[in-house]
Design a protein around this motif. Structure first.
Motif, PDB file in Angstrom:
ATOM      1  N   LYS A 160      46.487  -8.346  18.613  1.00 56.99           N
ATOM      2  CA  LYS A 160      45.113  -7.872  18.805  1.00 56.99           C
ATOM      3  C   LYS A 160      44.961  -7.097  20.118  1.00 56.99           C
ATOM      4  CE  LYS A 160      43.655 -12.126  18.537  1.00 56.99           C
ATOM      5  NZ  LYS A 160      44.977 -12.709  18.184  1.00 56.99           N
ATOM      6  N   SER A 161      45.478  -7.679  21.215  1.00 55.52           N
ATOM      7  CA  SER A 161      45.305  -7.020  22.522  1.00 55.52           C
ATOM      8  C   SER A 161      46.085  -5.709  22.576  1.00 55.52           C
ATOM      9  CB  SER A 161      45.752  -7.947  23.648  1.00 55.52           C
ATOM     10  OG  SER A 161      44.931  -9.091  23.691  1.00 55.52           O
ATOM     11  N   THR A 162      47.273  -5.684  21.964  1.00 57.27           N
ATOM     12  CA  THR A 162      48.072  -4.458  21.943  1.00 57.27           C
ATOM     13  C   THR A 162      47.322  -3.362  21.184  1.00 57.27           C
ATOM     14  OG1 THR A 162      49.991  -5.914  21.829  1.00 57.27           O
ATOM     15  CG2 THR A 162      50.384  -3.575  21.468  1.00 57.27           C
ATOM     16  N   LEU A 163      46.748  -3.747  20.056  1.00 65.93           N
ATOM     17  CA  LEU A 163      45.989  -2.785  19.255  1.00 65.93           C
ATOM     18  C   LEU A 163      44.736  -2.339  20.010  1.00 65.93           C
ATOM     19  CD1 LEU A 163      45.951  -1.420  16.485  1.00 65.93           C
ATOM     20  CD2 LEU A 163      44.683  -3.365  15.594  1.00 65.93           C
ATOM     21  N   PHE A 164      44.076  -3.295  20.666  1.00 68.14           N
ATOM     22  CA  PHE A 164      42.893  -3.008  21.478  1.00 68.14           C
ATOM     23  C   PHE A 164      43.238  -1.961  22.546  1.00 68.14           C
ATOM     24  CE2 PHE A 164      40.337  -4.044  25.275  1.00 68.14           C
ATOM     25  CZ  PHE A 164      39.051  -4.014  24.763  1.00 68.14           C
ATOM     26  N   ASN A 165      44.364  -2.147  23.212  1.00 68.81           N
ATOM     27  CA  ASN A 165      44.797  -1.193  24.242  1.00 68.81           C
ATOM     28  C   ASN A 165      45.007   0.191  23.653  1.00 68.81           C
ATOM     29  OD1 ASN A 165      44.754  -3.099  26.221  1.00 68.81           O
ATOM     30  ND2 ASN A 165      46.942  -3.541  26.147  1.00 68.81           N
ATOM     31  N   ARG A 166      45.645   0.227  22.475  1.00 69.52           N
ATOM     32  CA  ARG A 166      45.903   1.486  21.804  1.00 69.52           C
ATOM     33  C   ARG A 166      44.611   2.209  21.449  1.00 69.52           C
ATOM     34  NH1 ARG A 166      50.200   4.860  20.620  1.00 69.52           N
ATOM     35  NH2 ARG A 166      52.071   3.628  20.931  1.00 69.52           N
ATOM     36  N   LEU A 167      43.650   1.443  20.945  1.00 65.83           N
ATOM     37  CA  LEU A 167      42.418   2.043  20.445  1.00 65.83           C
ATOM     38  C   LEU A 167      41.479   2.438  21.572  1.00 65.83           C
ATOM     39  CD1 LEU A 167      41.815  -0.382  17.432  1.00 65.83           C
ATOM     40  CD2 LEU A 167      42.393   2.045  17.255  1.00 65.83           C
ATOM     41  N   THR A 168      41.671   1.844  22.754  1.00 68.68           N
ATOM     42  CA  THR A 168      40.731   2.106  23.851  1.00 68.68           C
ATOM     43  C   THR A 168      41.419   2.632  25.103  1.00 68.68           C
ATOM     44  OG1 THR A 168      41.002  -0.084  24.801  1.00 68.68           O
ATOM     45  CG2 THR A 168      39.307   0.154  23.121  1.00 68.68           C
ATOM     46  N   HIS A 169      42.707   2.711  25.100  1.00 71.62           N
ATOM     47  CA  HIS A 169      43.479   3.116  26.280  1.00 71.62           C
ATOM     48  C   HIS A 169      43.215   2.181  27.454  1.00 71.62           C
ATOM     49  CE1 HIS A 169      44.266   6.614  23.941  1.00 71.62           C
ATOM     50  NE2 HIS A 169      42.983   6.872  23.864  1.00 71.62           N
ATOM     51  N   ALA A 170      42.922   0.921  27.158  1.00 73.94           N
ATOM     52  CA  ALA A 170      42.673  -0.049  28.232  1.00 73.94           C
ATOM     53  C   ALA A 170      43.971  -0.734  28.609  1.00 73.94           C
ATOM     54  CB  ALA A 170      41.675  -1.101  27.766  1.00 73.94           C
ATOM     55  N   GLY A 171      44.026  -1.260  29.798  1.00 75.97           N
ATOM     56  CA  GLY A 171      45.247  -1.953  30.221  1.00 75.97           C
ATOM     57  C   GLY A 171      45.076  -3.456  30.095  1.00 75.97           C
ATOM     58  N   VAL A 172      44.800  -3.929  28.894  1.00 76.63           N
ATOM     59  CA  VAL A 172      44.571  -5.368  28.720  1.00 76.63           C
ATOM     60  C   VAL A 172      45.898  -6.093  28.549  1.00 76.63           C
ATOM     61  CG1 VAL A 172      43.692  -7.090  27.100  1.00 76.63           C
ATOM     62  CG2 VAL A 172      42.217  -5.250  27.865  1.00 76.63           C
ATOM     63  N   HIS A 173      45.972  -7.231  29.169  1.00 79.55           N
ATOM     64  CA  HIS A 173      47.122  -8.108  29.134  1.00 79.55           C
ATOM     65  C   HIS A 173      47.555  -8.432  27.692  1.00 79.55           C
ATOM     66  CE1 HIS A 173      49.486 -11.154  31.040  1.00 79.55           C
ATOM     67  NE2 HIS A 173      49.000 -12.102  30.253  1.00 79.55           N
ATOM     68  N   ALA A 174      48.749  -7.965  27.292  1.00 79.88           N
ATOM     69  CA  ALA A 174      49.292  -8.363  25.989  1.00 79.88           C
ATOM     70  C   ALA A 174      50.629  -9.029  26.254  1.00 79.88           C
ATOM     71  CB  ALA A 174      49.476  -7.146  25.093  1.00 79.88           C
ATOM     72  N   GLU A 175      50.900 -10.105  25.587  1.00 78.96           N
ATOM     73  CA  GLU A 175      52.093 -10.861  25.923  1.00 78.96           C
ATOM     74  C   GLU A 175      52.624 -11.580  24.715  1.00 78.96           C
ATOM     75  OE1 GLU A 175      52.992 -13.663  29.353  1.00 78.96           O
ATOM     76  OE2 GLU A 175      50.927 -13.019  29.667  1.00 78.96           O
ATOM     77  N   ASP A 176      53.920 -11.849  24.722  1.00 81.76           N
ATOM     78  CA  ASP A 176      54.485 -12.615  23.629  1.00 81.76           C
ATOM     79  C   ASP A 176      54.313 -14.104  23.927  1.00 81.76           C
ATOM     80  OD1 ASP A 176      55.605 -13.179  21.289  1.00 81.76           O
ATOM     81  OD2 ASP A 176      57.655 -12.659  21.830  1.00 81.76           O
ATOM     82  N   ARG A 177      53.082 -14.505  24.031  1.00 81.67           N
ATOM     83  CA  ARG A 177      52.734 -15.892  24.303  1.00 81.67           C
ATOM     84  C   ARG A 177      51.547 -16.208  23.428  1.00 81.67           C
ATOM     85  NH1 ARG A 177      50.975 -16.014  30.362  1.00 81.67           N
ATOM     86  NH2 ARG A 177      51.499 -18.195  30.556  1.00 81.67           N
ATOM     87  N   LEU A 178      51.415 -17.481  23.087  1.00 89.51           N
ATOM     88  CA  LEU A 178      50.254 -17.842  22.310  1.00 89.51           C
ATOM     89  C   LEU A 178      49.042 -17.908  23.231  1.00 89.51           C
ATOM     90  CD1 LEU A 178      51.969 -20.578  20.159  1.00 89.51           C
ATOM     91  CD2 LEU A 178      51.719 -18.147  19.723  1.00 89.51           C
ATOM     92  N   PHE A 179      47.937 -17.450  22.723  1.00 93.03           N
ATOM     93  CA  PHE A 179      46.669 -17.482  23.459  1.00 93.03           C
ATOM     94  C   PHE A 179      46.714 -16.749  24.793  1.00 93.03           C
ATOM     95  CE2 PHE A 179      46.535 -21.384  20.863  1.00 93.03           C
ATOM     96  CZ  PHE A 179      45.545 -20.955  20.005  1.00 93.03           C
ATOM     97  N   ALA A 180      47.282 -15.536  24.770  1.00 90.54           N
ATOM     98  CA  ALA A 180      47.282 -14.728  25.990  1.00 90.54           C
ATOM     99  C   ALA A 180      45.840 -14.351  26.352  1.00 90.54           C
ATOM    100  CB  ALA A 180      48.130 -13.482  25.795  1.00 90.54           C
ATOM    101  N   THR A 181      45.016 -14.143  25.344  1.00 96.28           N
ATOM    102  CA  THR A 181      43.626 -13.738  25.585  1.00 96.28           C
ATOM    103  C   THR A 181      42.683 -14.903  25.338  1.00 96.28           C
ATOM    104  OG1 THR A 181      44.200 -11.605  24.649  1.00 96.28           O
ATOM    105  CG2 THR A 181      41.853 -12.057  24.959  1.00 96.28           C
ATOM    106  N   LEU A 182      41.851 -15.213  26.303  1.00 93.45           N
ATOM    107  CA  LEU A 182      40.841 -16.254  26.069  1.00 93.45           C
ATOM    108  C   LEU A 182      39.433 -15.688  26.059  1.00 93.45           C
ATOM    109  CD1 LEU A 182      41.317 -19.673  27.773  1.00 93.45           C
ATOM    110  CD2 LEU A 182      41.697 -18.972  25.444  1.00 93.45           C
ATOM    111  N   ASP A 183      39.207 -14.667  26.864  1.00 90.48           N
ATOM    112  CA  ASP A 183      37.870 -14.099  26.953  1.00 90.48           C
ATOM    113  C   ASP A 183      37.730 -12.943  25.979  1.00 90.48           C
ATOM    114  OD1 ASP A 183      36.744 -15.513  29.258  1.00 90.48           O
ATOM    115  OD2 ASP A 183      38.482 -14.648  30.252  1.00 90.48           O
TER     116      ASP A 183
END
Ligand SMILES: Nc1nc2c(ncn2[C@@H]2O[C@H](COP(=O)(O)OP(=O)(O)OP(=O)(O)O)[C@@H](O)[C@H]2O)c(=O)[nH]1
Ligand SMILES: [Mg+2]
Length: 386
Positions: free
Chosen positions: A216-239
């Motif tokens: 989700k975060s990787t796709l979000f970055n692609r779609l918005t050019h944002a530098g959001v934390h994407a990681e091969d970890r579970l629950f990288a994003t909480l907010d």
């Protein structure tokens, strides 16, 4: 940090995992869930030393696995040098207590591991409040003895109330007060969110939802050019994170990246994350992101579907996005939806399929514009051929 003695979650450092197949559940399924439990343990800095799998008709009321099996587990785990036994299923407070006695080790369940990860990841005031609320709700029924940590943390509010009130009762009372307090805080946070949402009302919102680690975060970055934390970890994003992105030169939307789902997600956790999940409930469109290269993608799709359903998300507003098609390993990319519904195939890493995704979103958000564009294209085609 709460200690296991107090019944609260702690960090599962050197862990031994236990999976139980109940009532004929296929062993492969239990193994797959155990594998995921292992990833959860590693995600909060733990190490998996061994595991065991048991078949039972129904759980044992006192020890979940039965006393004999529990003793065996204790011996095997201690031999490997484990400090904590982690069960994939939810345990009752008394089961945890009994198991700790029989195994002579600390005992956790899946919920407490997830809680641990969540509290490690929480950064914003909102997610911190949500996680603390979930933690206290988890702890309340498990509070069995003097609980000095919280008393100290809360600045000594936990002193005895009156004559005859035990320390335990005083601690419970204090927990309830704290829970009420946090719930009030969350109401304020929700109100702020609602105001912010109203302020951007003229811009449609597209929420990205789905199983943890789906991309989700990787796709979000692609779609918005944002530098959001994407990681091969579970629950990288909480907010929930919000950012504008363009579907074409004339149409801008707000994308919302959200917390991942997982099977056996504790109910109290879901309800504490209500205000974050509201981004999904209130979105004009929901992209249900699925890691199509994961062997258990069908299960993960079903789990996320259930969560979306429980959030009252209208399936009409959901577009399935099969992600990671670059990682299918030679398997051809399916041409039409193989989940029997509207879907697009993309790779957030290579960018493949993103134009199609944007086009589908345009059609869904602006059906009139899309119809007009299609009519124009047909007209031009007709003119060109005449
Ligand atoms: N091969 C491949 N890997 C991907 C793709 N999209 C994401 N990933 C990887 O998958 C992992 C998880 O990605 P995230 O974007 O953090 O996933 P998420 O859904 O936001 O995860 P949570 O926030 O934990 O719920 C990262 O290692 C990404 O690099 C893709 O299209 N192809
Ligand atoms: Mg993420």
């Amino acid at each position: 940090m709460y200690t296991l003695e107090d019944g609260g979650p702690s960090i599962p450092t050197r862990a031994f995992l236990v999976g139980v197949s109940l009532g004929g559940e296929p062993v492969e399924t239990v193994e797959e869930h155990l594998q995921e439990l292992g990833e959860l343990v590693t995600s909060c800095g733990g190490q998996v030393l061994g595991e065991t799998l048991q078949r039972r008709h129904t759980p044992d009321a006192a020890t979940f696995v039965g006393k004999g099996k529990a003793e065996e587990i204790g011996v095997a785990a201690r031999e490997l040098g484990a400090e904590v036994v982690v069960f994939d299923d939810d345990l009752s407070p008394s089961q945890v207590k009994n198991l700790e006695k029989v195994t002579d080790l600390a005992v956790m369940d899946r919920s407490s591991v997830i809680l641990e990860i969540f509290s490690n990841r929480a950064r914003s005031r909102e997610s911190k409040t949500q996680v603390e609320l979930a933690r206290l709700n988890y702890l309340l029924p498990r509070l069995t003895r003097r609980w000095s940590h919280l008393s100290r943390q809360a600045g000594g509010i936990g002193v005895r109330g009156g004559e005859g009130e035990s320390q335990l009762e005083a601690d419970r009372r204090m927990l309830r007060t704290r829970i009420r307090h946090l719930e009030r805080d969350l109401v304020t946070i929700e109100r702020t969110r609602a105001l912010q949402r109203r302020a951007r009302q003229r811009v449609p919102t597209v929420a990205l939802a789905g199983y943890t680690n789906a991309g989700k975060s990787t796709l979000f970055n692609r779609l918005t050019h944002a530098g959001v934390h994407a990681e091969d970890r579970l629950f990288a994003t909480l907010d929930a994170r919000l950012r504008r992105g363009a579907l074409d030169p004339r149409h801008v939307v707000v994308f919302a990246d959200t917390v991942g789902f997982i099977r056996k997600l504790p109910h109290h956790l879901v309800s504490s994350f209500r205000s974050t999940l509201e981004e999904i409930t209130e979105a004009d469109q929901v992209l249900h992101v699925v890691d199509r290269s994961h062997p258990a993608w069908r299960d993960q799709l079903a789990v996320a579907d259930e969560v979306l359903d429980s959030l009252d998300v209208d399936p009409e507003r959901v577009l399935v996005v099969f992600n990671k098609i670059d990682a299918l390993g030679g398997e051809p990319v399916p041409s039409s939806a193989d989940a029997g519904r509207d879907a697009v195939y993309v790779s957030a890493v290579t960018g493949e399929g993103l134009d199609r995704l944007r086009a589908r979103l345009l059609e869904r958000l602006y059906p009139e514009d899309a119809a007009r564009a299609a009519a124009l294209a047909a007209e031009w085609a007709a003119q060109a051929s005449s």
